[in-house]
Design a protein around this motif. Structure first.
Motif, PDB file in Angstrom:
ATOM      1  N   GLY A  54      50.354  34.248  20.856  1.00  0.00           N
ATOM      2  CA  GLY A  54      49.347  33.698  21.766  1.00  0.00           C
ATOM      3  C   GLY A  54      48.147  33.163  21.013  1.00  0.00           C
ATOM      4  O   GLY A  54      47.874  33.599  19.918  1.00  0.00           O
ATOM      5  N   PRO A  55      47.473  32.181  21.562  1.00  0.00           N
ATOM      6  CA  PRO A  55      47.627  31.648  22.904  1.00  0.00           C
ATOM      7  C   PRO A  55      48.697  30.563  23.037  1.00  0.00           C
ATOM      8  O   PRO A  55      48.871  30.018  24.113  1.00  0.00           O
ATOM      9  CB  PRO A  55      46.250  31.060  23.201  1.00  0.00           C
ATOM     10  CG  PRO A  55      45.769  30.589  21.866  1.00  0.00           C
ATOM     11  CD  PRO A  55      46.326  31.593  20.875  1.00  0.00           C
ATOM     12  N   ASP A  85      48.215  36.719  24.784  1.00  0.00           N
ATOM     13  CA  ASP A  85      47.915  35.849  25.915  1.00  0.00           C
ATOM     14  C   ASP A  85      48.538  34.472  25.761  1.00  0.00           C
ATOM     15  O   ASP A  85      47.862  33.461  25.884  1.00  0.00           O
ATOM     16  CB  ASP A  85      46.399  35.696  26.067  1.00  0.00           C
ATOM     17  CG  ASP A  85      45.735  37.012  26.400  1.00  0.00           C
ATOM     18  OD1 ASP A  85      46.364  37.815  27.116  1.00  0.00           O
ATOM     19  OD2 ASP A  85      44.603  37.226  25.956  1.00  0.00           O
ATOM     20  N   ALA A  86      49.801  34.392  25.455  1.00  0.00           N
ATOM     21  CA  ALA A  86      50.468  33.091  25.345  1.00  0.00           C
ATOM     22  C   ALA A  86      50.413  32.407  26.712  1.00  0.00           C
ATOM     23  O   ALA A  86      50.781  33.004  27.725  1.00  0.00           O
ATOM     24  CB  ALA A  86      51.901  33.262  24.876  1.00  0.00           C
TER      25      ALA A  86
END
Length: 174
Positions: free
Chosen positions: A138-139, A166-167
């Motif tokens: 992520g991201p 938080d991809a």
């Protein structure tokens, strides 16, 4: 220069790193330019630390109708852009590679771990992915493409997909 001159060639057991250094664009650890590359094997290489000026800090990159290339047992990580970018390649095999998109850089690009350009009239089929590990911390998403049609032209089997952190807009399968 005949782009088909590298047929029946093996590129193996290299550590390719520290490319671009924020000064160059449109490059990769292994950049294959067009034509029938029958017998080109990119095998057991380590590619990392690729950064671009404005775009194109890739790991493996097949471009302009490259065909019949096999990438096996490579480890690709710490690339500013996608670990693998396909731009009109076809009959390309990616087998038993590890692609790790690290989320540590805030590149202005939206490349995922794997990227493809928009298909054109010359695009017959894209790539075949078998037994790879594809991950993003992520991201960055796992897959980005100019069109989802590209993924329909490709085959995927026995791969492992992992998203950590938080991809954004990640697809576990295209």
């Amino acid at each position: 220069f005949n782009s088909e001159m590298i047929r029946d060639t093996t590129l193996s057991f290299n550590e390719i790193h520290t490319l671009g250094q924020g000064q160059l664009s449109d490059m990769g650890c292994v950049y294959v330019w067009g034509g029938n590359q029958s017998g080109l094997l990119v095998n057991n290489n380590l590619c990392h630390n690729v950064s671009s000026f404005s775009y194109g800090g890739w790991g493996l990159h097949n471009v302009q109708t490259t065909t019949s290339v096999t990438h096996t047992n490579n480890i690709i990580y710490d690339t500013e852009d996608a670990c693998y970018h396909d731009h009109e390649g076809y009959n390309v095999t990616l087998r038993n590679n590890i692609f790790v998109k690290l989320g540590k850089t805030a590149a202005p690009h939206s490349d995922g771990t794997l990227r493809s350009a928009t298909p054109t009239s010359t695009w017959h089929a894209a790539f075949n992915m078998h037994g790879n590990i594809i991950t993003s911390t992520g991201p960055a998403p796992l897959f980005t493409a100019g069109s989802d049609l590209q993924w329909a032209l490709s085959t995927f089997d026995d791969n492992v997909y992992w998203v950590d952190g938080d991809a954004t807009d990640s697809k576990l399968f295209p």
